[in-house]
Design an enzyme around this catalytic site. Structure first.
Site, mmCIF file in Angstrom:
data_model
loop_
_atom_site.group_PDB
_atom_site.id
_atom_site.type_symbol
_atom_site.label_atom_id
_atom_site.label_comp_id
_atom_site.label_asym_id
_atom_site.label_seq_id
_atom_site.Cartn_x
_atom_site.Cartn_y
_atom_site.Cartn_z
ATOM 1 N N CYS A 117 8.355 -7.207 14.014
ATOM 2 C CA CYS A 117 8.147 -6.347 15.188
ATOM 3 C C CYS A 117 6.765 -6.656 15.760
ATOM 4 C CB CYS A 117 8.266 -4.871 14.803
ATOM 5 S SG CYS A 117 9.898 -4.464 14.140
ATOM 6 N N GLY A 155 7.452 -2.928 4.830
ATOM 7 C CA GLY A 155 8.786 -3.461 4.566
ATOM 8 C C GLY A 155 9.895 -2.692 5.247
ATOM 9 N N SER A 173 13.244 3.581 14.025
ATOM 10 C CA SER A 173 12.127 3.065 14.807
ATOM 11 C C SER A 173 12.677 2.571 16.132
ATOM 12 C CB SER A 173 11.465 1.906 14.047
ATOM 13 O OG SER A 173 10.777 2.408 12.935
ATOM 14 N N GLU A 228 0.819 -1.203 0.000
ATOM 15 C CA GLU A 228 0.000 0.000 0.000
ATOM 16 C C GLU A 228 0.853 1.252 0.000
ATOM 17 O OE1 GLU A 228 -2.135 -1.391 3.321
ATOM 18 O OE2 GLU A 228 -0.843 -0.386 4.755
ATOM 19 N N CYS A 240 -0.286 2.125 8.819
ATOM 20 C CA CYS A 240 0.619 1.168 8.175
ATOM 21 C C CYS A 240 0.128 -0.277 8.205
ATOM 22 C CB CYS A 240 1.968 1.256 8.879
ATOM 23 S SG CYS A 240 3.174 0.099 8.260
ATOM 24 N N CYS A 275 3.722 8.120 1.632
ATOM 25 C CA CYS A 275 4.307 7.029 2.415
ATOM 26 C C CYS A 275 4.447 5.817 1.483
ATOM 27 C CB CYS A 275 3.390 6.726 3.600
ATOM 28 S SG CYS A 275 4.026 5.442 4.659
ATOM 29 N N HIS A 293 11.197 2.943 19.713
ATOM 30 C CA HIS A 293 10.053 2.324 20.410
ATOM 31 C C HIS A 293 10.320 1.844 21.826
ATOM 32 C CE1 HIS A 293 8.417 2.619 16.462
ATOM 33 N NE2 HIS A 293 9.069 1.584 15.983
ATOM 34 N N CYS A 302 3.437 -4.617 14.680
ATOM 35 C CA CYS A 302 3.312 -4.184 13.280
ATOM 36 C C CYS A 302 2.562 -5.223 12.452
ATOM 37 C CB CYS A 302 4.709 -3.947 12.703
ATOM 38 S SG CYS A 302 4.701 -3.579 10.944
ATOM 39 N N CYS A 316 7.283 -8.193 5.564
ATOM 40 C CA CYS A 316 8.564 -7.854 6.203
ATOM 41 C C CYS A 316 8.998 -9.038 7.055
ATOM 42 C CB CYS A 316 8.407 -6.609 7.076
ATOM 43 S SG CYS A 316 9.962 -6.083 7.856
HETATM 44 N N1 SAH Z 1 10.484 -0.968 8.449
HETATM 45 C C1 SAH Z 1 10.696 0.403 8.658
HETATM 46 C C2 SAH Z 1 9.737 1.294 7.925
HETATM 47 C C3 SAH Z 1 8.317 0.862 7.881
HETATM 48 S S1 SAH Z 1 7.434 0.883 9.402
HETATM 49 C C4 SAH Z 1 10.710 0.721 10.125
HETATM 50 O O1 SAH Z 1 10.373 -0.139 10.934
HETATM 51 O O2 SAH Z 1 11.104 1.833 10.453
HETATM 52 C C5 SAH Z 1 7.110 2.634 9.541
HETATM 53 C C6 SAH Z 1 6.765 3.103 10.953
HETATM 54 O O3 SAH Z 1 5.453 2.678 11.337
HETATM 55 C C7 SAH Z 1 7.732 2.557 11.978
HETATM 56 O O4 SAH Z 1 8.151 3.536 12.874
HETATM 57 C C8 SAH Z 1 6.880 1.528 12.662
HETATM 58 O O5 SAH Z 1 7.365 1.269 13.910
HETATM 59 C C9 SAH Z 1 5.519 2.165 12.656
HETATM 60 N N2 SAH Z 1 4.430 1.228 12.906
HETATM 61 C C10 SAH Z 1 4.299 -0.032 12.442
HETATM 62 N N3 SAH Z 1 3.163 -0.598 12.902
HETATM 63 C C11 SAH Z 1 2.557 0.327 13.659
HETATM 64 C C12 SAH Z 1 1.325 0.339 14.410
HETATM 65 N N4 SAH Z 1 0.525 -0.713 14.457
HETATM 66 N N5 SAH Z 1 1.005 1.463 15.071
HETATM 67 C C13 SAH Z 1 1.814 2.545 15.023
HETATM 68 N N6 SAH Z 1 2.989 2.591 14.351
HETATM 69 C C14 SAH Z 1 3.353 1.486 13.671
HETATM 70 FE FE1 SF4 Z 2 9.161 -4.544 9.397
HETATM 71 FE FE2 SF4 Z 2 9.175 -1.934 10.098
HETATM 72 FE FE3 SF4 Z 2 7.022 -3.493 10.564
HETATM 73 FE FE4 SF4 Z 2 9.258 -3.875 11.975
HETATM 74 S S1 SF4 Z 2 7.964 -2.008 11.980
HETATM 75 S S2 SF4 Z 2 7.987 -5.495 11.041
HETATM 76 S S3 SF4 Z 2 10.813 -3.450 10.441
HETATM 77 S S4 SF4 Z 2 7.818 -2.926 8.582
#
Ligand code: SAH
Ligand code: SF4
Length: 384
Positions: A127, A177, A231, A103, A353, A116, A233, A130, A123
């Site tokens: 995490c 990703g 990222s 997306e 995301c 975005c 967290h 995610c 991926c």
């Molecule tokens: N893989 C890369 C980029 C994609 S994720 C990364 O992890 O940085 C982009 C951002 O969205 C990251 O900061 C990730 O931690 C955040 N993200 C992913 N899932 C989320 C969720 N359910 N709620 C809020 N932020 C989220």
């Molecule tokens: Fe992958 Fe980023 Fe999601 Fe972690 S937060 S699973 S690195 S897309």
């Protein structure tokens, strides 16, 4: 049959010019026995004018146009569906050229419009908060898939000829990703985002977000000068190991050091790293986490972006209350940081995301139980 309607099996044999950097395209034309400046002409047609058909590239000779029809194509990924939110956010569900859904989201905000962009189908880094991570890894996107998301966003507003600069002012590699695990295509696509012959976006307005693939981040500093987001967290390794498993391989101190090296390589003392911190109720959103984070980032050149957790099906995590977010924010502000809170945009179209693909994948799985119904994910979307 036009090249855009050729079956993928035939089209795949052609070179897709959309994802080639200026250098790669010059080499392509040199190999064809043509002058390298042809690359510049074709780049303008593709990225400034939005033209896909070689027959419309009228400053090329007829012979060259015919040759290109035979051996090349301009192929962005396919838009499966497009969703508009009441707040102006637009989201596309996109099928990558080699298959798999990702997306792309455009978030307008005053004078800015941030796109975005996704880098992989799924991926591998898993995490815990995610939805993309829960999907697992399917495949890497090509450079054409990645720059093609910028192309299709502009095309979607019919804006190639009428002010493409206003449709996308900023790009964040924060879609699906881990961009640093798909290094070469991501670097090539970001080069095109910044190239004046393509989209001409300044390096400050192109941001790569990473969960912390340290060796790849060190490599990035040698080949790119985009802005960086990490990222994080969590304020300590014990908690980050649970939320961002790659931390077990590259712990926080190594990640922050790699960021410092990245900034040093830019040679611009004013640049900072954006630290992303997704706030999850009861997990990493307590006052003591904020205090520890303030200590951790002391002397680290950064601004902090707090992201209240976006819920998705199958996750037991919860979004914190507004009060909890404010409390966390206040601790960091009092410690002297620049802190923003990411507002949720496009809630009505699952624009957070991974949410939309998650829904489609869920529906596909459900419908697989009814085999006579699910022939393709596209049909499932249409049926449900
Ligand atoms: N893989 C890369 C980029 C994609 S994720 C990364 O992890 O940085 C982009 C951002 O969205 C990251 O900061 C990730 O931690 C955040 N993200 C992913 N899932 C989320 C969720 N359910 N709620 C809020 N932020 C989220
Ligand atoms: Fe992958 Fe980023 Fe999601 Fe972690 S937060 S699973 S690195 S897309």
């Amino acid at each position: 049959m036009s090249d855009s309607t050729l079956p993928a099996s035939q089209a795949q044999e052609r070179a897709n010019l959309l994802g080639m950097t200026r250098g790669q395209l010059e080499a392509f034309f040199r190999d064809l026995g043509e002058k390298p400046f042809r690359a510049q002409q074709v780049m303008k047609w593709m990225h400034h004018q939005g033209v896909r058909s070689f027959s419309d590239m009228t400053n090329l000779s007829k012979a060259l146009r015919d040759k290109l029809e035979q051996c090349a194509e301009v192929r962005p990924p396919e838009v499966v569906s497009c969703h508009d939110s009441s707040d102006g956010t637009r989201k596309w569900l996109v099928r990558s050229i080699e298959g798999g859904l990702v997306e792309t989201v455009l978030i307008p905000d005053g004078d800015r419009a941030t796109l975005c962009v996704s880098s992989q189908v799924g991926c591998s880094l898993d995490c815990s908060f995610c939805s993309t991570g829960k999907q697992g890894f399917e495949r890497d996107l090509t450079a054409a898939d990645i720059i093609g998301q910028v192309w299709l966003a502009i095309d979607s507003y019919d804006a190639f000829k009428a002010g493409k600069d206003r449709v996308v002012t900023n790009v964040v590699m924060m879609g699906m990703g881990e961009p640093l695990l798909n290094f070469d295509p991501v670097v090539a696509a970001m080069e095109l985002m910044m190239d004046d012959l393509a989209y001409g976006i300044s390096k400050r307005r192109v941001t790569l977000s990473t969960s912390g693939v340290v060796p790849a981040l060190d490599r990035l500093s040698e080949v790119s000068s985009v802005s960086l987001a990490i990222s994080l967290h969590a304020p300590n390794d014990a908690l980050r190991n649970q939320l961002v498993p790659i931390n077990r391989k590259y712990p926080i101190a190594q990640l922050l050091d790699s960021c410092r090296r990245y900034l040093a390589a830019q040679g611009d003392k004013k640049r900072v790293v954006t630290v992303e911190y997704t706030l999850i109720a009861g997990v990493n959103d307590q006052r003591e986490h904020a205090v520890e984070l303030a200590g951790l980032l002391k002397d680290f050149p950064c601004k902090i972006n707090l992201i209240p957790f976006n819920t998705f099906g199958g996750s037991s995590y919860e979004r914190p209350s507004g009060n909890a977010v404010s409390r966390f924010w206040q601790v960091l502000i009092d410690a002297g940081y620049i802190v923003t809170v990411r507002t949720t945009r496009g809630d009505d179209i699952s624009a957070a995301c991974g949410q939309l693909v998650g829904e489609v994948v869920d529906r596909t799985r459900r419908s697989e139980r009814h085999r006579n119904r699910a022939q393709s994910d596209l049909q499932v979307i249409a049926v449900d």
